[in-house]
Design a protein around this motif. Structure first.
Motif, PDB file in Angstrom:
ATOM      1  N   UNK A  59       0.857  -1.183   0.000  1.00  0.00           N
ATOM      2  CA  UNK A  59       0.000   0.000   0.000  1.00  0.00           C
ATOM      3  C   UNK A  59       0.898   1.240   0.000  1.00  0.00           C
ATOM      4  N   UNK A  60       0.668   2.102  -0.961  1.00  0.00           N
ATOM      5  CA  UNK A  60       1.442   3.338  -1.093  1.00  0.00           C
ATOM      6  C   UNK A  60       0.509   4.526  -0.886  1.00  0.00           C
TER       7      UNK A  60
ATOM      8  N   UNK B  90       2.266   7.132  -8.762  1.00  0.00           N
ATOM      9  CA  UNK B  90       2.262   7.323  -7.327  1.00  0.00           C
ATOM     10  C   UNK B  90       2.587   6.035  -6.598  1.00  0.00           C
ATOM     11  N   UNK B  91       2.134   4.928  -7.141  1.00  0.00           N
ATOM     12  CA  UNK B  91       2.291   3.669  -6.439  1.00  0.00           C
ATOM     13  C   UNK B  91       3.711   3.204  -6.327  1.00  0.00           C
ATOM     14  N   UNK B  92       4.514   3.404  -7.360  1.00  0.00           N
ATOM     15  CA  UNK B  92       5.884   2.932  -7.322  1.00  0.00           C
ATOM     16  C   UNK B  92       6.723   3.989  -6.632  1.00  0.00           C
ATOM     17  N   UNK B  93       6.713   3.914  -5.318  1.00  0.00           N
ATOM     18  CA  UNK B  93       7.078   5.065  -4.545  1.00  0.00           C
ATOM     19  C   UNK B  93       8.207   4.836  -3.570  1.00  0.00           C
ATOM     20  N   UNK B  94       9.080   4.032  -3.475  1.00  0.00           N
ATOM     21  CA  UNK B  94       9.908   4.012  -2.284  1.00  0.00           C
ATOM     22  C   UNK B  94      11.118   4.895  -2.444  1.00  0.00           C
ATOM     23  N   UNK B  95      11.732   5.184  -1.335  1.00  0.00           N
ATOM     24  CA  UNK B  95      12.805   6.167  -1.302  1.00  0.00           C
ATOM     25  C   UNK B  95      14.095   5.584  -1.827  1.00  0.00           C
ATOM     26  N   UNK B  96      14.943   6.450  -2.353  1.00  0.00           N
ATOM     27  CA  UNK B  96      16.146   6.027  -3.057  1.00  0.00           C
ATOM     28  C   UNK B  96      17.209   5.465  -2.118  1.00  0.00           C
ATOM     29  N   UNK B  97      17.185   5.871  -0.866  1.00  0.00           N
ATOM     30  CA  UNK B  97      18.246   5.475   0.053  1.00  0.00           C
ATOM     31  C   UNK B  97      17.710   4.483   1.067  1.00  0.00           C
ATOM     32  N   UNK B  98      17.652   3.223   0.685  1.00  0.00           N
ATOM     33  CA  UNK B  98      17.048   2.209   1.536  1.00  0.00           C
ATOM     34  C   UNK B  98      17.996   1.036   1.681  1.00  0.00           C
ATOM     35  N   UNK B  99      18.420   0.746   2.889  1.00  0.00           N
ATOM     36  CA  UNK B  99      19.348  -0.351   3.123  1.00  0.00           C
ATOM     37  C   UNK B  99      18.645  -1.677   2.894  1.00  0.00           C
TER      38      UNK B  99
ATOM     39  N   UNK C 210      -3.061   0.450  -4.005  1.00  0.00           N
ATOM     40  CA  UNK C 210      -2.804  -0.891  -3.480  1.00  0.00           C
ATOM     41  C   UNK C 210      -2.351  -1.813  -4.607  1.00  0.00           C
ATOM     42  N   UNK C 211      -1.303  -2.578  -4.333  1.00  0.00           N
ATOM     43  CA  UNK C 211      -0.743  -3.514  -5.311  1.00  0.00           C
ATOM     44  C   UNK C 211      -0.724  -4.925  -4.733  1.00  0.00           C
ATOM     45  N   UNK C 212      -1.024  -5.895  -5.566  1.00  0.00           N
ATOM     46  CA  UNK C 212      -0.795  -7.299  -5.233  1.00  0.00           C
ATOM     47  C   UNK C 212       0.089  -7.889  -6.320  1.00  0.00           C
TER      48      UNK C 212
ATOM     49  N   UNK D  56      -6.386  -1.442  -6.656  1.00  0.00           N
ATOM     50  CA  UNK D  56      -7.311  -0.390  -6.283  1.00  0.00           C
ATOM     51  C   UNK D  56      -6.587   0.897  -5.958  1.00  0.00           C
ATOM     52  N   UNK D  57      -7.327   2.012  -5.966  1.00  0.00           N
ATOM     53  CA  UNK D  57      -6.725   3.300  -5.645  1.00  0.00           C
ATOM     54  C   UNK D  57      -7.770   4.267  -5.129  1.00  0.00           C
ATOM     55  N   UNK D  58      -7.297   5.318  -4.464  1.00  0.00           N
ATOM     56  CA  UNK D  58      -8.129   6.377  -3.908  1.00  0.00           C
ATOM     57  C   UNK D  58      -7.373   7.690  -4.084  1.00  0.00           C
ATOM     58  N   UNK D  59      -8.099   8.787  -4.374  1.00  0.00           N
ATOM     59  CA  UNK D  59      -7.437  10.084  -4.401  1.00  0.00           C
ATOM     60  C   UNK D  59      -8.367  11.148  -3.842  1.00  0.00           C
ATOM     61  N   UNK D  60      -7.772  12.265  -3.424  1.00  0.00           N
ATOM     62  CA  UNK D  60      -8.518  13.321  -2.755  1.00  0.00           C
ATOM     63  C   UNK D  60      -9.431  14.092  -3.691  1.00  0.00           C
TER      64      UNK D  60
END
Length: 372
Positions: free
Chosen positions: A24-25, A321-330, A42-44, A50-54
């Motif tokens: 979930x992002x 938006x979903x493919x979202x993680x941060x660049x600096x992740x151990x 949401x990804x499986x 599914x998705x939601x936006x404001x």
């Protein structure tokens, strides 16, 4: 400041991949033109369910079988949760701007959480990570049952959340039991869809006569695929080869590319080079031989007399938006499929930060909602 759009690195764990994932992002942003203030996706198994936006304020399921797996009222519960998260994320974003002594401008606050399930070993793994302005902010170490502050400004949250034993107990239950059970239901009902194999269309592309030749594959599924250039049918490292990232298409399939620097190749040797595509579950390779007559370009006509445009990957909003993680992740602290480097700073809070006691109850309430 780092850009607010980040890249989800899709791993290719090999031919034995039986790992199923739900992720979930959620992204809250400020002062981003033509972009909702809040988006949740949401990804499986890497596929948008599914998705939601404001802007719409409604949750939308992309696959009917998800409703079959989780019940008729699932979509309504997602809509209700989306509205609550929208308000909380906006408030927390404003709070973080104060902690970082910022006012206007583009800023983002993001969360990625979910779980993995290995349907052969039964092993499960849960995770929850937060980021601010494109960098790690705070993450959950579920095994040690502590929060890891990646920024000095996150230490307030770490102290509050570490001391909340009830919240940690809820986290442990959700990520080790509730989340995996929901994932199992979704996978079992949608197995024929999620476990299918779609072969790609493959084309050779070139922007200019001096540009590298790009071998581009699109429309394949699942994501467990590899593509490379080979010479004389031998799989070895070649000079002048540049591998691009695997990217999602709007329909849940994937695309990838690999470039070959033709300036290093003599014209008479072109036929010795092949682009090879391999995908899990298919024994036979798909190959395209390097040949000027089949290259599509922007600068010359194809044999059919039609100018062929070079494909430019385009991501729709939910994929973006979903493919979202941060660049600096151990890697040791990231869920499967996320890589990079990470620095952790758990030093005490600096002068001028908000009083932790004033934020404890709000952050605790937020966490209980966000992980549910």
């Amino acid at each position: 400041m780092n850009t607010f759009i980040f890249v989800f690195l899709l791993s290719t764990p090999g031919v034995t991949a039986v790992l199923h994932t739900v992720r979930y992002f959620q992204t809250s942003s400020s002062d981003v033109p033509n972009f909702p203030e809040f988006v949740a996706v949401a990804y499986v198994d890497g596929f948008v369910i599914g998705h939601y936006d404001s802007n719409t304020r409604r949750a939308v399921l992309k696959q009917d079988w998800v409703k079959d797996a989780l019940g008729e009222d699932y979509i309504e519960s997602l809509t209700a949760r989306g509205g609550k998260h929208q308000l909380r994320f906006k408030a927390h974003l404003e709070n973080l701007k104060q902690r970082f002594n910022q006012s206007g401008g583009v800023h983002t606050y993001q969360q990625m959480h979910g779980c993995d399930w290995d349907d052969e070993t039964g092993e499960v793994n849960g995770y929850c990570l937060y980021g601010y302005d494109g960098e790690d902010f705070i993450s959950l170490n579920l095994k040690e049952q502590i929060w890891i502050a990646a920024k000095q400004q996150a230490f307030i949250s770490k102290l509050n959340w570490d001391n909340n034993k009830a919240m940690m107990s809820h986290c442990k239950y959700y990520y080790t039991q509730e989340c995996p059970e929901n994932l199992k239901k979704i996978v079992n009902v949608g197995r024929s869809f999620l476990m299918r194999t779609d072969l790609p269309s493959i084309q050779l592309l070139q922007r200019t006569p001096s540009s590298p030749v790009t071998c581009h594959a699109t429309g394949f599924y699942p994501r467990y695929a590899e593509m490379f250039w080979r010479k004389d049918q031998e799989e070895k490292v070649l000079e002048g080869v540049d591998h691009g990232e695997m990217l999602p298409n709007h329909d849940g399939s994937f695309q990838m590319s690999v470039d070959l620097n033709i300036s290093l190749i003599r014209a008479e040797d072109w036929s010795r080079y092949d682009c090879v595509f391999q995908i899990k579950g298919v024994e036979e390779d798909l190959t395209v031989t390097l040949d000027k007559s089949v290259i599509l370009s922007n600068w010359r006509k194809s044999d059919g007399g039609v100018v062929a445009a070079v494909v430019v990957p385009v991501l729709v909003l939910v994929a973006l938006v979903g493919f979202v993680l941060w660049k600096k992740c151990r890697p040791a602290r990231c869920p499967s499929g996320f890589t990079g480097s990470h620095t952790s700073d758990t030093s005490s809070s600096s002068p001028g930060e908000s009083d932790p006691n004033k934020e404890t109850s709000e952050e605790q309430r937020e966490m209980r909602t966000l992980i549910s």
